[in-house]
Design an enzyme around this catalytic site. Structure first.
Site, short mmCIF file in Angstrom:
data_model
loop_
_atom_site.label_atom_id
_atom_site.label_comp_id
_atom_site.label_asym_id
_atom_site.label_seq_id
_atom_site.Cartn_x
_atom_site.Cartn_y
_atom_site.Cartn_z
N HIS A 1 -13.18 28.41 -89.18
CA HIS A 1 -12.28 29.23 -88.36
C HIS A 1 -11.01 28.41 -88.16
O HIS A 1 -11.06 27.33 -87.56
CB HIS A 1 -12.91 29.53 -87.00
N GLU B 1 -27.19 33.11 -85.77
CA GLU B 1 -26.79 31.84 -85.15
C GLU B 1 -27.54 31.76 -83.82
O GLU B 1 -28.38 30.89 -83.63
CB GLU B 1 -25.27 31.79 -84.96
N1 HPA Z 1 -19.87 31.65 -83.96
C1 HPA Z 1 -19.34 32.79 -83.57
N2 HPA Z 1 -18.05 32.96 -83.43
C2 HPA Z 1 -17.24 31.93 -83.66
C3 HPA Z 1 -17.74 30.72 -84.07
C4 HPA Z 1 -19.13 30.57 -84.22
O1 HPA Z 1 -19.68 29.51 -84.57
N3 HPA Z 1 -16.68 29.91 -84.22
C5 HPA Z 1 -15.58 30.61 -83.93
N4 HPA Z 1 -15.91 31.85 -83.59
ZN ZN Z 2 -18.35 30.43 -87.44
#
Ligand code: HPA
Ligand code: ZN
Length: 349
Positions: A30, A211
Protein backbone atom coordinates in the site's frame (compact mmCIF):
# COMPACT_ATOMS: atom_id res chain seq x y z
CA UNK A 1 31.44 -28.23 17.89
CA UNK A 2 33.33 -25.12 16.85
CA UNK A 3 33.19 -26.28 13.24
CA UNK A 4 29.44 -26.79 13.45
CA UNK A 5 28.69 -23.27 14.68
CA UNK A 6 31.07 -21.86 12.07
CA UNK A 7 29.30 -23.65 9.26
CA UNK A 8 25.85 -22.71 10.54
CA UNK A 9 26.97 -19.06 10.61
CA UNK A 10 28.03 -19.43 6.98
CA UNK A 11 24.68 -20.91 5.98
CA UNK A 12 22.86 -18.10 7.74
CA UNK A 13 24.79 -15.42 5.91
CA UNK A 14 24.16 -17.27 2.62
CA UNK A 15 20.43 -16.99 3.13
CA UNK A 16 20.68 -13.25 3.76
CA UNK A 17 22.98 -12.78 0.77
CA UNK A 18 20.73 -14.76 -1.53
CA UNK A 19 17.74 -12.66 -0.45
CA UNK A 20 19.65 -9.49 -1.30
CA UNK A 21 20.98 -10.83 -4.60
CA UNK A 22 17.76 -12.23 -6.03
CA UNK A 23 15.57 -10.16 -8.33
CA UNK A 24 12.12 -9.92 -6.76
CA UNK A 25 8.64 -8.54 -7.48
CA UNK A 26 6.53 -6.90 -4.80
CA UNK A 27 2.78 -7.44 -5.21
CA UNK A 28 1.21 -6.38 -1.92
CA UNK A 29 2.26 -2.87 -1.04
CA UNK A 30 0.00 0.00 0.00
CA UNK A 31 1.77 3.13 -1.12
CA UNK A 32 0.24 5.11 1.77
CA UNK A 33 1.82 2.53 4.07
CA UNK A 34 5.31 3.52 2.93
CA UNK A 35 5.05 6.99 4.49
CA UNK A 36 8.01 7.08 6.87
CA UNK A 37 7.63 9.41 9.88
CA UNK A 38 10.44 11.69 8.63
CA UNK A 39 8.68 12.31 5.32
CA UNK A 40 5.32 12.54 7.08
CA UNK A 41 6.64 15.40 9.25
CA UNK A 42 8.30 17.09 6.27
CA UNK A 43 5.10 17.03 4.20
CA UNK A 44 2.92 18.04 7.19
CA UNK A 45 5.16 21.06 7.75
CA UNK A 46 5.11 22.24 4.16
CA UNK A 47 1.32 21.74 3.93
CA UNK A 48 0.74 23.27 7.37
CA UNK A 49 -1.18 20.23 8.55
CA UNK A 50 -1.02 19.75 12.30
CA UNK A 51 -0.42 16.26 13.66
CA UNK A 52 -0.88 15.19 17.26
CA UNK A 53 2.79 14.15 17.69
CA UNK A 54 5.77 16.41 18.35
CA UNK A 55 8.62 14.27 17.08
CA UNK A 56 9.45 11.38 14.80
CA UNK A 57 10.34 9.31 17.88
CA UNK A 58 7.00 10.06 19.51
CA UNK A 59 5.16 9.05 16.35
CA UNK A 60 7.13 5.82 16.02
CA UNK A 61 6.27 4.98 19.62
CA UNK A 62 2.59 5.11 18.63
CA UNK A 63 3.13 2.29 16.13
CA UNK A 64 1.93 -0.38 18.55
CA UNK A 65 -1.13 -2.18 17.30
CA UNK A 66 -3.37 -4.81 18.85
CA UNK A 67 -5.14 -5.54 15.60
CA UNK A 68 -5.86 -4.34 12.06
CA UNK A 69 -8.20 -1.55 13.17
CA UNK A 70 -5.61 -0.02 15.55
CA UNK A 71 -3.23 0.20 12.63
CA UNK A 72 -5.79 1.56 10.17
CA UNK A 73 -6.67 4.44 12.51
CA UNK A 74 -3.06 5.65 12.50
CA UNK A 75 -2.52 4.84 8.82
CA UNK A 76 -5.48 6.99 7.70
CA UNK A 77 -4.40 9.81 10.04
CA UNK A 78 -0.89 9.65 8.53
CA UNK A 79 -2.25 9.79 4.97
CA UNK A 80 -4.08 13.04 5.77
CA UNK A 81 -0.86 15.06 5.28
CA UNK A 82 -0.86 14.14 1.57
CA UNK A 83 -2.47 16.97 -0.38
CA UNK A 84 -0.54 17.92 -3.52
CA UNK A 85 0.66 15.91 -6.50
CA UNK A 86 4.23 16.49 -5.29
CA UNK A 87 3.37 14.80 -1.98
CA UNK A 88 2.19 11.65 -3.77
CA UNK A 89 5.24 11.82 -6.01
CA UNK A 90 7.64 12.13 -3.06
CA UNK A 91 5.91 9.31 -1.18
CA UNK A 92 6.12 6.96 -4.16
CA UNK A 93 9.67 7.97 -5.05
CA UNK A 94 10.91 7.28 -1.53
CA UNK A 95 9.48 3.74 -1.76
CA UNK A 96 11.01 3.18 -5.19
CA UNK A 97 14.46 4.22 -3.98
CA UNK A 98 14.18 1.50 -1.33
CA UNK A 99 12.84 -0.95 -3.90
CA UNK A 100 15.84 -0.32 -6.14
CA UNK A 101 18.23 -0.83 -3.21
CA UNK A 102 16.54 -4.14 -2.44
CA UNK A 103 16.72 -5.49 -6.00
CA UNK A 104 12.98 -5.26 -6.55
CA UNK A 105 12.55 -5.24 -10.34
CA UNK A 106 8.78 -5.14 -10.62
CA UNK A 107 6.11 -3.60 -8.37
CA UNK A 108 2.33 -3.85 -8.34
CA UNK A 109 1.23 -1.26 -5.84
CA UNK A 110 -2.05 -0.38 -4.18
CA UNK A 111 -3.48 3.01 -3.48
CA UNK A 112 -6.68 3.90 -1.63
CA UNK A 113 -8.46 6.62 -3.63
CA UNK A 114 -11.30 7.12 -1.11
CA UNK A 115 -8.81 7.97 1.66
CA UNK A 116 -7.97 11.04 -0.39
CA UNK A 117 -11.09 11.91 -2.38
CA UNK A 118 -13.16 11.85 0.84
CA UNK A 119 -10.86 14.67 2.09
CA UNK A 120 -11.46 16.72 -1.04
CA UNK A 121 -8.26 15.73 -2.85
CA UNK A 122 -8.98 15.12 -6.50
CA UNK A 123 -8.36 11.70 -8.03
CA UNK A 124 -6.01 13.07 -10.69
CA UNK A 125 -3.69 14.64 -8.08
CA UNK A 126 -3.25 11.22 -6.48
CA UNK A 127 -2.88 9.07 -9.59
CA UNK A 128 -0.64 11.58 -11.39
CA UNK A 129 1.81 11.93 -8.50
CA UNK A 130 2.05 8.16 -8.05
CA UNK A 131 2.34 7.41 -11.76
CA UNK A 132 5.00 10.06 -12.47
CA UNK A 133 7.26 8.59 -9.80
CA UNK A 134 6.73 5.07 -11.16
CA UNK A 135 7.52 6.20 -14.70
CA UNK A 136 10.71 7.90 -13.56
CA UNK A 137 11.84 4.81 -11.66
CA UNK A 138 11.21 2.71 -14.75
CA UNK A 139 13.30 5.12 -16.85
CA UNK A 140 16.09 5.35 -14.30
CA UNK A 141 16.28 1.79 -12.94
CA UNK A 142 14.11 -0.31 -15.24
CA UNK A 143 11.63 -1.13 -12.46
CA UNK A 144 8.41 -2.16 -14.20
CA UNK A 145 5.08 -1.50 -12.53
CA UNK A 146 1.31 -1.73 -12.35
CA UNK A 147 -1.15 0.11 -10.15
CA UNK A 148 -4.22 -1.36 -8.44
CA UNK A 149 -6.75 0.84 -6.66
CA UNK A 150 -8.43 -0.56 -3.56
CA UNK A 151 -11.96 0.07 -2.40
CA UNK A 152 -12.24 0.66 1.33
CA UNK A 153 -14.47 -2.13 2.54
CA UNK A 154 -15.66 -0.25 5.66
CA UNK A 155 -17.37 2.22 3.30
CA UNK A 156 -20.54 1.37 1.39
CA UNK A 157 -21.05 -0.06 -2.07
CA UNK A 158 -22.23 3.28 -3.45
CA UNK A 159 -18.97 4.94 -2.52
CA UNK A 160 -17.05 2.13 -4.25
CA UNK A 161 -19.20 2.49 -7.39
CA UNK A 162 -18.60 6.26 -7.45
CA UNK A 163 -14.88 5.64 -7.07
CA UNK A 164 -14.89 3.21 -9.97
CA UNK A 165 -16.69 5.76 -12.14
CA UNK A 166 -14.20 8.47 -11.15
CA UNK A 167 -11.36 6.14 -12.11
CA UNK A 168 -12.63 5.34 -15.61
CA UNK A 169 -10.82 8.26 -17.35
CA UNK A 170 -7.56 6.99 -15.78
CA UNK A 171 -8.08 3.43 -16.92
CA UNK A 172 -4.76 3.34 -18.77
CA UNK A 173 -2.95 4.02 -15.48
CA UNK A 174 -4.81 1.46 -13.33
CA UNK A 175 -4.69 -2.24 -14.15
CA UNK A 176 -7.00 -3.55 -11.49
CA UNK A 177 -9.08 -3.10 -8.38
CA UNK A 178 -8.63 -4.52 -4.89
CA UNK A 179 -10.37 -4.51 -1.53
CA UNK A 180 -8.77 -3.44 1.73
CA UNK A 181 -9.39 -1.85 5.18
CA UNK A 182 -11.39 -3.36 8.08
CA UNK A 183 -12.15 -6.94 7.12
CA UNK A 184 -14.45 -8.37 9.78
CA UNK A 185 -18.09 -7.51 9.14
CA UNK A 186 -17.31 -6.38 5.59
CA UNK A 187 -17.39 -9.56 3.47
CA UNK A 188 -16.44 -9.58 -0.20
CA UNK A 189 -20.14 -10.20 -1.03
CA UNK A 190 -20.79 -6.53 -0.14
CA UNK A 191 -18.79 -5.58 -3.26
CA UNK A 192 -19.94 -8.24 -5.72
CA UNK A 193 -21.67 -5.75 -8.04
CA UNK A 194 -18.89 -3.16 -8.14
CA UNK A 195 -16.31 -5.87 -8.85
CA UNK A 196 -18.52 -7.21 -11.67
CA UNK A 197 -18.66 -3.72 -13.16
CA UNK A 198 -14.90 -3.33 -12.77
CA UNK A 199 -14.33 -6.63 -14.61
CA UNK A 200 -16.70 -5.54 -17.38
CA UNK A 201 -14.62 -2.39 -17.73
CA UNK A 202 -11.52 -4.53 -18.16
CA UNK A 203 -9.94 -4.25 -14.71
CA UNK A 204 -8.26 -7.21 -13.06
CA UNK A 205 -9.38 -8.03 -9.53
CA UNK A 206 -7.65 -8.91 -6.27
CA UNK A 207 -8.88 -8.73 -2.66
CA UNK A 208 -7.62 -8.85 0.90
CA UNK A 209 -9.19 -11.89 2.50
CA UNK A 210 -8.44 -14.20 5.41
CA UNK A 211 -6.19 -11.72 7.22
CA UNK A 212 -8.59 -11.40 10.16
CA UNK A 213 -11.71 -12.62 8.36
CA UNK A 214 -12.78 -16.29 8.12
CA UNK A 215 -11.97 -18.74 5.31
CA UNK A 216 -15.44 -18.11 3.92
CA UNK A 217 -14.32 -14.59 2.93
CA UNK A 218 -11.58 -16.19 0.81
CA UNK A 219 -14.18 -18.39 -0.90
CA UNK A 220 -16.30 -15.30 -1.53
CA UNK A 221 -13.34 -13.42 -3.01
CA UNK A 222 -12.74 -16.34 -5.38
CA UNK A 223 -16.34 -17.16 -6.27
CA UNK A 224 -18.05 -13.76 -6.18
CA UNK A 225 -15.27 -11.28 -6.96
CA UNK A 226 -13.36 -13.65 -9.30
CA UNK A 227 -10.03 -12.47 -7.98
CA UNK A 228 -6.72 -13.44 -9.60
CA UNK A 229 -4.88 -13.23 -6.24
CA UNK A 230 -5.74 -13.26 -2.56
CA UNK A 231 -3.96 -10.67 -0.41
CA UNK A 232 -2.88 -12.35 2.86
CA UNK A 233 -5.04 -15.49 2.95
CA UNK A 234 -3.60 -16.73 6.27
CA UNK A 235 -6.88 -18.19 7.50
CA UNK A 236 -7.11 -20.54 4.52
CA UNK A 237 -5.21 -22.83 6.92
CA UNK A 238 -8.53 -23.54 8.66
CA UNK A 239 -10.14 -25.11 5.56
CA UNK A 240 -8.54 -28.14 3.89
CA UNK A 241 -10.79 -27.96 0.82
CA UNK A 242 -9.86 -24.32 0.35
CA UNK A 243 -6.16 -25.14 0.66
CA UNK A 244 -6.36 -27.81 -2.00
CA UNK A 245 -8.42 -25.51 -4.24
CA UNK A 246 -5.81 -22.74 -3.93
CA UNK A 247 -3.08 -25.24 -4.76
CA UNK A 248 -4.97 -26.82 -7.67
CA UNK A 249 -5.91 -23.50 -9.26
CA UNK A 250 -2.54 -21.93 -8.40
CA UNK A 251 -4.23 -18.85 -6.95
CA UNK A 252 -1.42 -16.71 -5.54
CA UNK A 253 -1.43 -15.59 -1.91
CA UNK A 254 0.44 -12.35 -1.26
CA UNK A 255 1.61 -12.91 2.32
CA UNK A 256 3.16 -10.30 4.61
CA UNK A 257 5.04 -11.78 7.60
CA UNK A 258 5.99 -8.59 9.48
CA UNK A 259 2.50 -7.16 8.99
CA UNK A 260 1.01 -10.37 10.40
CA UNK A 261 3.26 -10.12 13.45
CA UNK A 262 2.56 -6.44 14.12
CA UNK A 263 -1.21 -6.83 13.74
CA UNK A 264 -1.41 -9.99 15.84
CA UNK A 265 -2.63 -12.14 12.96
CA UNK A 266 -0.04 -14.61 14.25
CA UNK A 267 1.39 -14.89 17.76
CA UNK A 268 4.97 -15.39 16.62
CA UNK A 269 6.74 -15.68 13.29
CA UNK A 270 7.39 -19.37 13.84
CA UNK A 271 3.59 -19.83 13.69
CA UNK A 272 3.41 -18.29 10.20
CA UNK A 273 1.68 -20.63 7.70
CA UNK A 274 3.90 -19.72 4.72
CA UNK A 275 6.08 -22.83 4.81
CA UNK A 276 3.17 -25.24 5.30
CA UNK A 277 1.46 -23.60 2.32
CA UNK A 278 4.62 -23.85 0.20
CA UNK A 279 4.78 -27.54 1.09
CA UNK A 280 1.19 -27.95 -0.10
CA UNK A 281 2.13 -26.45 -3.48
CA UNK A 282 0.31 -23.16 -2.96
CA UNK A 283 1.72 -20.19 -4.88
CA UNK A 284 2.73 -18.05 -1.89
CA UNK A 285 4.67 -14.82 -2.17
CA UNK A 286 6.40 -12.54 0.36
CA UNK A 287 5.52 -8.85 0.53
CA UNK A 288 5.80 -5.89 2.90
CA UNK A 289 2.20 -4.48 3.01
CA UNK A 290 2.84 -1.21 4.92
CA UNK A 291 6.59 -1.20 5.55
CA UNK A 292 6.83 2.21 7.23
CA UNK A 293 4.49 0.93 9.95
CA UNK A 294 5.58 -2.69 10.31
CA UNK A 295 9.33 -2.37 10.71
CA UNK A 296 10.72 -3.65 7.43
CA UNK A 297 10.68 -3.55 3.65
CA UNK A 298 10.66 -6.55 1.34
CA UNK A 299 14.11 -7.99 2.11
CA UNK A 300 13.48 -7.75 5.84
CA UNK A 301 10.25 -9.72 5.36
CA UNK A 302 12.16 -12.42 3.48
CA UNK A 303 14.87 -12.41 6.16
CA UNK A 304 12.59 -12.77 9.17
CA UNK A 305 10.46 -15.48 7.62
CA UNK A 306 13.51 -17.39 6.33
CA UNK A 307 14.98 -17.34 9.82
CA UNK A 308 11.76 -18.15 11.69
CA UNK A 309 10.78 -21.04 9.43
CA UNK A 310 14.31 -22.19 8.61
CA UNK A 311 13.72 -21.85 4.87
CA UNK A 312 16.31 -23.28 2.50
CA UNK A 313 18.06 -21.40 -0.30
CA UNK A 314 15.92 -23.39 -2.74
CA UNK A 315 12.72 -22.27 -0.96
CA UNK A 316 13.85 -18.64 -1.10
CA UNK A 317 14.36 -19.16 -4.83
CA UNK A 318 10.82 -20.54 -5.16
CA UNK A 319 9.43 -17.50 -3.31
CA UNK A 320 11.29 -15.12 -5.66
CA UNK A 321 10.06 -17.04 -8.72
CA UNK A 322 6.52 -17.07 -7.30
CA UNK A 323 6.64 -13.28 -7.03
CA UNK A 324 7.07 -13.05 -10.80
CA UNK A 325 4.73 -15.93 -11.56
CA UNK A 326 1.95 -14.28 -9.51
CA UNK A 327 2.46 -10.91 -11.19
CA UNK A 328 0.71 -9.44 -14.19
CA UNK A 329 3.89 -9.28 -16.29
CA UNK A 330 4.05 -11.12 -19.61
CA UNK A 331 5.25 -14.70 -19.98
CA UNK A 332 8.54 -13.72 -21.67
CA UNK A 333 9.50 -11.33 -18.89
CA UNK A 334 8.63 -14.02 -16.31
CA UNK A 335 10.86 -16.52 -18.10
CA UNK A 336 13.79 -14.09 -18.00
CA UNK A 337 13.41 -13.64 -14.26
CA UNK A 338 13.07 -17.39 -13.64
CA UNK A 339 16.40 -17.88 -15.40
CA UNK A 340 18.04 -15.10 -13.39
CA UNK A 341 16.76 -16.65 -10.15
CA UNK A 342 18.02 -20.11 -11.13
CA UNK A 343 21.45 -18.72 -12.02
CA UNK A 344 21.79 -16.92 -8.67
CA UNK A 345 20.47 -19.87 -6.66
CA UNK A 346 22.98 -22.19 -8.33
CA UNK A 347 25.83 -20.09 -6.88
CA UNK A 348 24.76 -20.93 -3.32
CA UNK A 349 25.30 -24.22 -1.50
N1 HPA B 1 -5.18 -4.95 5.61
C1 HPA B 1 -6.27 -4.29 5.27
N2 HPA B 1 -6.24 -3.06 4.82
C2 HPA B 1 -5.06 -2.45 4.73
C3 HPA B 1 -3.90 -3.08 5.07
C4 HPA B 1 -3.96 -4.41 5.55
O1 HPA B 1 -2.96 -5.06 5.89
N3 HPA B 1 -2.91 -2.20 4.87
C5 HPA B 1 -3.45 -1.07 4.39
N4 HPA B 1 -4.77 -1.21 4.31
ZN1 ZN C 1 -2.54 -5.08 2.62
Amino acid sequence: MVKLSYSSALVKSSIYDVIKDLPKAELHLHIEGTLEPELLFQIARRNQVSIPYQTVQELRLAYKFNNLQDFLDIYYAGASVLIHEQDFYDLTWAYLERAYQQNICHVEIFFDPQTHTDRGISFDVVINGITKALENAQKRWGITFHVFMCFLRHLDEISAIKTLETALPYRSKIIGVGLDSSENGHPPSKFERVFAKARQEGFLTVAHAGEEGPPNYIWQALDLLKVMRIDHGNRAMEDEVLLSTLAKRQVPLTMCPLSNMKLNVIRQLTDHPLKKMLDKGILVTVNSDDPAYFGGYLNENYQVIAKALNLSVAQIGILAKNSFQASVMGADQKEQYFKQVDRIISQYP
